[in-house]
Design an enzyme around this catalytic site. Sequence first.
Site, PDB file in Angstrom:
ATOM      1  N   ASP A  71       0.837  -1.203   0.000  1.00 12.42           N
ATOM      2  CA  ASP A  71       0.000   0.000   0.000  1.00 12.42           C
ATOM      3  C   ASP A  71       0.873   1.255   0.000  1.00 12.42           C
ATOM      4  O   ASP A  71       0.626   2.206  -0.745  1.00 12.42           O
ATOM      5  CB  ASP A  71      -0.915  -0.025   1.232  1.00 12.42           C
ATOM      6  CG  ASP A  71      -1.737   1.242   1.363  1.00 12.42           C
ATOM      7  OD1 ASP A  71      -2.573   1.512   0.490  1.00 12.42           O
ATOM      8  OD2 ASP A  71      -1.544   1.971   2.356  1.00 12.42           O
ATOM      9  N   GLU A  76      -2.145  -5.128  -3.810  1.00  3.90           N
ATOM     10  CA  GLU A  76      -1.243  -4.380  -2.923  1.00  3.90           C
ATOM     11  C   GLU A  76      -0.173  -5.304  -2.353  1.00  3.90           C
ATOM     12  O   GLU A  76       1.012  -4.927  -2.274  1.00  3.90           O
ATOM     13  CB  GLU A  76      -2.037  -3.728  -1.795  1.00  3.90           C
ATOM     14  CG  GLU A  76      -2.919  -2.581  -2.242  1.00  3.90           C
ATOM     15  CD  GLU A  76      -3.678  -1.932  -1.109  1.00  3.90           C
ATOM     16  OE1 GLU A  76      -4.093  -0.770  -1.263  1.00  3.90           O
ATOM     17  OE2 GLU A  76      -3.852  -2.585  -0.055  1.00  3.90           O
TER      18      GLU A  76
END
Length: 231
Positions: free
Chosen positions: A51, A123
């Site tokens: 992320d 992610e």
Amino acid sequence: MTKDFSGFQKKLGLKFHNPDLLEQAFVHRSYLNENPDSGLEHNERLEFLGDAVLELVVTEYLYAKYPEKNEGELTSFRAAMVNSVMLSEVAQGIGMGDYLLLSRGEARDLGKARQYILANTLEALVGAIYLDGGYEGAHVFLKETLFPKIHEVHEKKLWIDAKSHFQEKAQEVAGTTPSYKVINESGPDHAKNFIVGVYLGEICVAKGEGFSKQEAEQAAARNGLELKGWE
């Protein structure tokens, strides 16, 4: 390895030095509940790392691509590119769904919960690529898979804060401030799905769906703008 990732790597031009990292990116927590002796780890730590890497790479890309845009505009573009809807589209587009390691129950769910899992797995994959191939590896991967989505952001005006725009138009045209209400909430805690209505007075103008209330509100406002012809 539990799954053969050779075709996936070849298609995307990836070559992991540590293939265990690649596999870990696809391990959902639910899989370990049914396979506690698999020797695998779930992907949530990789997701946490990915992320941050994703946000940095996209920020650098937008900073270089749009030298004329201010901080607020760049922030809006970035939000449109890294939200869960966009990430799940990318994940589906490169065939990540075929490699997910899920519980039997999660594997049967092909709806919104699957999209949410795919976004998180992308992610995690970015995190794994970063650990295995460094920043440059993550940048090359996102350049090939995510950066082309900037055209969709432009075409669908996804960078626009739909809620603010809808409120301005509602006050200007209808003389009222819109309100939002959750119409339905479903799914497990880790993959909630919300349907939100945007109202002018007592009238529901449009509905929107999302993985969070905020995402669903934006979708409802965007649909409201289209239905009202206020785009």
